[in-house]
Design a protein around this motif. Structure first.
Motif, short mmCIF file in Angstrom:
data_model
loop_
_atom_site.label_atom_id
_atom_site.label_comp_id
_atom_site.label_asym_id
_atom_site.label_seq_id
_atom_site.Cartn_x
_atom_site.Cartn_y
_atom_site.Cartn_z
N VAL A 48 36.12 36.50 42.42
CA VAL A 48 36.64 35.74 43.55
C VAL A 48 37.97 36.36 43.95
N ALA A 49 38.08 36.68 45.24
CA ALA A 49 39.30 37.28 45.77
C ALA A 49 39.68 38.55 45.01
N GLY A 50 38.68 39.32 44.61
CA GLY A 50 38.93 40.60 43.95
C GLY A 50 39.27 40.51 42.49
N ALA A 51 39.23 39.32 41.88
CA ALA A 51 39.55 39.15 40.47
C ALA A 51 38.37 38.50 39.75
N TRP A 52 38.16 38.89 38.49
CA TRP A 52 37.01 38.43 37.70
C TRP A 52 37.42 37.34 36.73
N GLN A 53 36.52 36.36 36.54
CA GLN A 53 36.78 35.27 35.61
C GLN A 53 35.48 34.58 35.22
N PHE A 54 35.52 33.93 34.06
CA PHE A 54 34.39 33.11 33.63
C PHE A 54 34.59 31.70 34.19
N GLU A 72 34.28 41.87 28.43
CA GLU A 72 33.92 40.47 28.17
C GLU A 72 34.97 39.80 27.29
N SER A 73 35.43 40.51 26.25
CA SER A 73 36.44 39.92 25.36
C SER A 73 37.76 39.70 26.08
N LEU A 74 38.11 40.62 26.98
CA LEU A 74 39.36 40.47 27.72
C LEU A 74 39.30 39.29 28.68
N LEU A 75 38.21 39.19 29.41
CA LEU A 75 38.08 38.10 30.38
C LEU A 75 37.94 36.75 29.70
N PHE A 76 37.29 36.73 28.55
CA PHE A 76 37.12 35.48 27.81
C PHE A 76 38.47 34.97 27.29
N SER A 77 39.36 35.89 26.95
CA SER A 77 40.65 35.51 26.37
C SER A 77 41.76 35.36 27.41
N ALA A 78 41.54 35.88 28.61
CA ALA A 78 42.59 35.86 29.63
C ALA A 78 42.86 34.44 30.10
N GLN A 79 44.12 34.21 30.46
CA GLN A 79 44.52 32.89 30.96
C GLN A 79 44.44 32.81 32.48
N LYS A 80 44.04 33.91 33.10
CA LYS A 80 43.93 33.95 34.56
C LYS A 80 42.90 35.00 34.95
N PRO A 81 42.40 34.94 36.18
CA PRO A 81 41.46 35.98 36.63
C PRO A 81 42.13 37.35 36.60
N LEU A 82 41.34 38.37 36.30
CA LEU A 82 41.86 39.73 36.22
C LEU A 82 41.12 40.63 37.20
#
Length: 227
Positions: A74-80, A8-18
Motif C-alpha cells: 500500500v502506497a509503495g510499502a509492504w506490510q502484513f 518475510e522475517s523483516l516484515l513480520f518484525s517491523a513496526q511499520k510498513p517497509l
C-alpha cells in the motif's frame, strides 16, 4: 537461505510498513555488519527487480495458503495485514480507533479530479467542477490527502496540487496506476492560462528590457493646410 524468507522475517518484525528501498538498505546494513558470514554478505547488493519478485512471490504464497493474514503493498510499502473478516474479534482485542469523518461528496469529487489530473492548479479544478473549491481544498490538505507539489509554468505561477502517500493508503492503492479507469474525467478539457514569454527554454521569464514589443503603427504625417 532464500531471499523471500529473509524479507518475510523483516516484515513480520517491523513496526511499520517497509518500502523496497528500505528493505534493500536493511540487507546492505546487515551485510556490512556481518563478519565472515558469506550467507549474509550474499544479499548485500540485491537488485530491486529480484527484491520485488521475492515480495510478489511471498504475497502469492500467503494468499494461496489462505491464512488469517496476507502480505500487501500500500502506497509503495509492504506490510502484513489481517483479513477483513476477522475485524470484529480484533476490535475487541485492541479496541476501536476513531476514524476521521467520512469525506463529503464535493470532497470526493475534488479528490478524484486531483488524482486523475495531477499536477493541477486550483483554477483548473474549478473549471472541471464548475464551482469554487477553496473550502474543500483546505479540508483535503488538512486531512493529508492532498499536498502542494510545485508551481505551474504560466502567468502568476499558481500552486499545483497532487495526492499524497496517505491518499494511497486511505484507498488501499499500491500506486497511482491502480486507480480505476476514468477516461471521461481525463478527457474533460481544461483551458490553461497563457504561458510566460521567454527568450530561452530554461528561463522562466524574459527581462522586460529584452522583450520585443510589437511596433506601434505610425500615424500619417501632418501637412500644413493653406490658410
Amino acid at each position: 537461505m532464500e531471499l523471500k524468507n529473509i524479507l518475510e522475517s523483516l516484515l513480520f518484525s517491523a513496526q511499520k510498513p517497509l518500502s523496497a528501498k528500505e528493505l534493500r538498505e536493511v540487507l546492505a546494513e546487515a551485510a556490512s555488519a556481518a563478519e565472515g558470514d558469506e550467507t549474509v554478505k550474499a544479499f548485500k547488493k540485491v537488485k530491486e527487480e529480484a527484491l520485488e519478485a521475492g515480495l510478489e512471490e511471498l504475497a502469492r504464497e500467503h494468499e494461496t495458503a489462505a491464512r488469517t493474514y496476507r502480505l500487501v503493498c500500500v502506497a509503495g510499502a509492504w506490510q502484513f495485514v489481517t483479513q477483513p473478516e476477522f475485524a470484529p474479534w480484533l476490535k475487541a482485542l485492541v479496541g476501536h480507533k476513531s476514524r476521521p469523518p467520512r469525506l463529503s461528496q464535493p470532497a470526493l469529487e475534488t479528490l478524484a479530479i486531483i488524482a486523475y489530473r495531477q499536477p493541477i492548479t486550483r483554477a483548473e479544478i474549478e473549471q472541471v467542477r464548475g464551482v469554487a473549491v477553496d473550502g474543500v481544498m483546505q479540508t483535503l490538505v488538512e486531512r493529508g490527502l492532498v499536498e502542494q507539489v510545485g508551481r505551474a509554468e504560466v502567468i502568476g505561477r499558481p500552486m499545483t496540487y497532487g495526492t499524497t502517500s496517505l491518499f494511497m493508503e486511505y484507498f488501499g492503492l499500491k500506486n497511482l496506476e491502480e486507480l480505476p479507469a476514468a477516461d471521461e474525467l481525463r478527457r474533460i478539457p481544461v483551458v490553461k492560462p497563457e504561458s510566460f514569454e521567454t527568450l530561452d527554454p530554461g528561463l522562466a521569464t524574459a527581462p522586460p528590457d529584452q522583450l520585443q514589443l510589437p511596433a506601434e503603427p505610425q500615424s500619417a504625417a501632418k501637412t500644413d493646410e493653406p490658410t
